[in-house]
Design a protein around this motif. Structure first.
Motif, PDB file in Angstrom:
ATOM      1  N   GLN A  94       0.839  -1.212   0.000  1.00 20.33           N
ATOM      2  CA  GLN A  94       0.000   0.000   0.000  1.00 20.33           C
ATOM      3  C   GLN A  94       0.869   1.255   0.000  1.00 20.33           C
ATOM      4  O   GLN A  94       0.804   2.051   0.937  1.00 20.33           O
ATOM      5  N   THR A 155       3.477   4.758  11.322  1.00 25.16           N
ATOM      6  CA  THR A 155       3.984   4.117  12.536  1.00 25.16           C
ATOM      7  C   THR A 155       4.277   5.172  13.596  1.00 25.16           C
ATOM      8  O   THR A 155       3.834   5.059  14.748  1.00 25.16           O
ATOM      9  N   ASN A 158       0.998   6.885  14.764  1.00 24.94           N
ATOM     10  CA  ASN A 158       0.220   6.094  15.723  1.00 24.94           C
ATOM     11  C   ASN A 158       0.867   6.139  17.108  1.00 24.94           C
ATOM     12  O   ASN A 158       0.176   6.244  18.120  1.00 24.94           O
ATOM     13  N   HIS A 192      -2.740  -2.946  12.428  1.00 21.97           N
ATOM     14  CA  HIS A 192      -1.355  -2.986  11.953  1.00 21.97           C
ATOM     15  C   HIS A 192      -0.414  -3.203  13.146  1.00 21.97           C
ATOM     16  O   HIS A 192      -0.665  -2.693  14.240  1.00 21.97           O
ATOM     17  N   CYS A 194       2.151  -1.921  14.027  1.00 17.45           N
ATOM     18  CA  CYS A 194       2.780  -0.741  14.640  1.00 17.45           C
ATOM     19  C   CYS A 194       2.002  -0.260  15.875  1.00 17.45           C
ATOM     20  O   CYS A 194       2.570   0.402  16.745  1.00 17.45           O
ATOM     21  N   GLY A 247      -9.130   1.361   7.123  1.00 15.04           N
ATOM     22  CA  GLY A 247      -9.258   0.002   7.040  1.00 15.04           C
ATOM     23  C   GLY A 247      -8.068  -0.717   7.647  1.00 15.04           C
ATOM     24  O   GLY A 247      -6.969  -0.182   7.815  1.00 15.04           O
ATOM     25  N   THR A 249      -5.041  -3.535   7.757  1.00 16.62           N
ATOM     26  CA  THR A 249      -3.949  -3.697   6.786  1.00 16.62           C
ATOM     27  C   THR A 249      -4.159  -4.915   5.887  1.00 16.62           C
ATOM     28  O   THR A 249      -4.008  -4.817   4.675  1.00 16.62           O
ATOM     29  N   ASP A 274      -6.877   4.533  13.417  1.00 16.21           N
ATOM     30  CA  ASP A 274      -5.750   4.341  12.513  1.00 16.21           C
ATOM     31  C   ASP A 274      -6.307   4.273  11.092  1.00 16.21           C
ATOM     32  O   ASP A 274      -6.717   3.217  10.612  1.00 16.21           O
ATOM     33  N   ALA A 276      -4.457   5.138   8.505  1.00  9.76           N
ATOM     34  CA  ALA A 276      -3.259   5.319   7.669  1.00  9.76           C
ATOM     35  C   ALA A 276      -3.596   5.003   6.213  1.00  9.76           C
ATOM     36  O   ALA A 276      -3.261   5.749   5.301  1.00  9.76           O
ATOM     37  N   HIS A 305       0.880   9.175   1.847  1.00 11.91           N
ATOM     38  CA  HIS A 305       1.689   8.351   0.933  1.00 11.91           C
ATOM     39  C   HIS A 305       1.056   6.994   0.648  1.00 11.91           C
ATOM     40  O   HIS A 305       1.714   6.126   0.062  1.00 11.91           O
ATOM     41  N   LEU A 313       7.761   9.058   3.139  1.00  8.61           N
ATOM     42  CA  LEU A 313       6.675   8.957   4.116  1.00  8.61           C
ATOM     43  C   LEU A 313       6.001  10.310   4.267  1.00  8.61           C
ATOM     44  O   LEU A 313       6.694  11.323   4.243  1.00  8.61           O
ATOM     45  N   THR A 315       2.580  11.706   6.531  1.00  8.48           N
ATOM     46  CA  THR A 315       1.407  11.308   7.312  1.00  8.48           C
ATOM     47  C   THR A 315       0.837  12.464   8.125  1.00  8.48           C
ATOM     48  O   THR A 315       1.595  13.192   8.779  1.00  8.48           O
TER      49      THR A 315
HETATM   50  C1  LIG Z   1      -3.498   0.501   8.890  1.00  7.15           C
HETATM   51  C2  LIG Z   1      -2.030   0.843   8.898  1.00  7.15           C
HETATM   52  N1  LIG Z   1      -1.522   1.546   9.923  1.00  7.15           N
HETATM   53  C3  LIG Z   1      -0.233   1.887   9.962  1.00  7.15           C
HETATM   54  C4  LIG Z   1       0.641   1.510   8.974  1.00  7.15           C
HETATM   55  C5  LIG Z   1       2.084   1.900   9.060  1.00  7.15           C
HETATM   56  O1  LIG Z   1       2.263   3.028   8.291  1.00  7.15           O
HETATM   57  P1  LIG Z   1       3.690   3.527   7.758  1.00  7.15           P
HETATM   58  O2  LIG Z   1       4.171   2.463   6.820  1.00  7.15           O
HETATM   59  O3  LIG Z   1       3.371   4.823   7.119  1.00  7.15           O
HETATM   60  O4  LIG Z   1       4.588   3.662   8.950  1.00  7.15           O
HETATM   61  C6  LIG Z   1       0.159   0.780   7.880  1.00  7.15           C
HETATM   62  C7  LIG Z   1       1.070   0.365   6.788  1.00  7.15           C
HETATM   63  O5  LIG Z   1       0.750  -0.340   5.899  1.00  7.15           O
HETATM   64  C8  LIG Z   1      -1.211   0.439   7.852  1.00  7.15           C
HETATM   65  O6  LIG Z   1      -1.736  -0.277   6.840  1.00  7.15           O
END
Ligand SMILES: Cc1ncc(COP(=O)(O)O)c(C=O)c1O
Length: 482
Positions: A94, A155, A158, A192, A194, A247, A249, A274, A276, A305, A313, A315
């Protein structure tokens, strides 16, 4: 060049004339690269090499460091040794397919290198960040009191949101007094990783991460929230936050965000979403209903992104009550700003984990400035529509199985034209062959203990012919496997 005097060498490195000449060549090279990605005759999106071979190549290249005429060649080699997200056969992770305007904006930001943390080191970028995050908050449906900032990835965003939750909800102020109660968060088991990592960084340990099971659509079981909460309290934990997925991951499923908001209100929990990946539906009239209730969250993470055409990145972390965003990191930094708690949006570093920060806002702003405010919604619509089309193709194919009807642009499927006991191993091998052949890029995931091929439609130019071709490629690989 390497044997020249130091002054001459530095003058070369900073020479506007050199920059101009190489820059023109590089733009041509990149434009050719983009054209090639759309050439139907080009079926190769990665020239796959084993990691050790790749390392040897660059070790050998490095032996030529500083030689004349090597810069353009170096950029050509980088292109040849990288995966091409602009190719419509890129249907993998993604990560957005960057609109080229981002690259131009990035060039400006890399020349300026305005650190952004404090106002003077990023006048424009701090103001652009304010415009972009205000616009995003408005699209989400946040009130005018909302405020946010841009940070380096979902990440980190969050983690920052959970730090804000702790600052707001922990009975003892951990920031100044250290840990008191055993704090906990509640989150879908599909969240996710993270989020889990952030909770551990915050010292909650495994016990403090209350994972709530999901239903058949991979959405958090809202009927279980109360019992899990009560059990946590009986176990001596202090839940401070509930995290919703907009949604998830693996499958792109949207939690029932309105019901989660009700639960948080009832128990005075910090409500974090979240988003993201999927909060970007806020820009789409067609799909924003998927995230209904998100606007009730205390904080929302949204990656520009992923769905919004920016390179990684980039966010946003948005706060419904903007003033809360200044309470996460309360520190004195005499050489940067005078009052640690005052809400000065123009000193980005007061609210972000980063001190020095890239000029992230310039890229998002440049896309909106050049193509208008509707561009993000159009991209989301296109990607989600195409995912529906792909799901339909899979649904009709007798030798493929769709894991779940996608809500977002994440489509999980597997090839079933093999004996049942071979599905798991052979689907993994099929993916490996596809990647090594360079013809398609998809990834894989494990759902309910079984392996599935996972694709995310990130390229707005990936269409049904490409999906059909992917399935045909898989059909032709399968019989050749050992
Ligand atoms: C739902 C979700 N939260 C957080 C992340 C982590 O984001 P990042 O890769 O920008 O650190 C992802 C990454 O795929 C994600 O799908």
């Amino acid at each position: 060049m390497a044997q020249d005097t130091t002054g001459h060498l530095l003058a070369q490195a900073y020479s506007p004339a050199n920059f101009r000449a190489l820059g023109h060549q590089l733009i041509d090279l990149l434009a050719d690269h983009l054209e090639k990605a759309h050439d139907p005759g080009n079926q190769q999106l990665i020239n796959y090499r084993d990691p050790e071979d790749e390392l040897k190549f660059w070790q050998n290249d490095f032996a030529h460091a500083g030689q004349e005429g090597s810069a353009l060649r170096f950029f050509e080699d980088i292109l040849d040794h990288s995966i091409h997200l602009h190719h419509p056969h890129y249907i993998g992770h993604q990560v957005s397919v960057p609109a080229p305007i981002n690259a131009l904006a990035g060039m400006v930001s890399d020349i300026l290198s305005n650190g952004t943390g404090v106002y003077e080191m990023g006048m424009a970028s701090n103001a652009l960040e304010r415009v972009v995050t205000d616009f995003t908050a408005q699209k989400i449906g946040y009130p005018a009191t909302a405020s946010g900032f841009i940070t380096s990835g979902g990440t980190l965003a969050n983690l920052t949101a959970l730090l804000a939750a702790r600052a707001a909800k922990a009975p003892q102020q951990v920031w100044t007094k250290g840990h008191g109660e055993k704090l906990a968060i509640m989150v879908s088991e599909e969240a996710h990783y993270c989020v889990d990592r952030a909770a551990r960084i915050l010292g909650m340990g495994s016990e403090g991460i209350i994972k709530i099971p999901v239903d058949k659509q991979f959405k958090i079981r809202t009927d279980l929230l109360e019992s899990y909460y009560q059990k946590a309290v009986v176990d001596g934990l202090t839940p401070i936050a509930l995290i919703g997925c907009a949604g998830s991951t693996a499958t792109g499923s949207y939690d029932d965000l309105g019901t989660l908001a009700d639960f948080c209100e009832k128990h005075h929990l910090w409500y974090h979403v979240d988003g993201a990946h999927g909060a970007a539906v806020a820009f789409s009239e067609k799909y924003k209903h998927l995230a209904a209730g998100m606007e009730r969250a205390d904080t929302i993470v949204l990656d520009y992104h992923k769905m919004l055409m920016a390179p990684a990145l980039n966010t946003a972390l948005l706060f419904k009550e903007g003033h809360r965003s200044y309470e996460t990191f309360i520190q004195r930094a005499q050489y940067l700003w005078e009052a640690e708690q005052s809400p000065e949006w123009y000193h980005s570093g007061k609210r972000t984990f980063e001190c020095t920060k890239l000029m992230l806002s310039i890229k998002v702003y440049a896309t909106l400035r050049c193509y208008g405010a509707s561009i993000f919604g159009k991209n989301v619509d296109q990607l989600y529509d195409q995912a529906q089309a792909f799901a339909q193709i899979l649904h009709l194919a007798p030798d493929f199985e769709l894991a779940v009807v996608p809500e977002a642009n994440i489509v999980n499927f597997r090839y079933t034209g093999l004996p049942r006991e071979q599905w798991d191993i052979k689907n993994g091998q099929i993916r490996q062959r596809l990647v090594e052949s360079g013809s398609f890029y998809i990834v894989q995931t494990v759902i309910n203990g079984e392996r599935w091929l996972r694709s995310t439609v990130m390229n707005p130019f990936t269409n049904q012919q490409h999906f059909e071709k992917l399935l045909d490629n898989i059909r032709s690989i399968a019989p050749t496997l050992d």
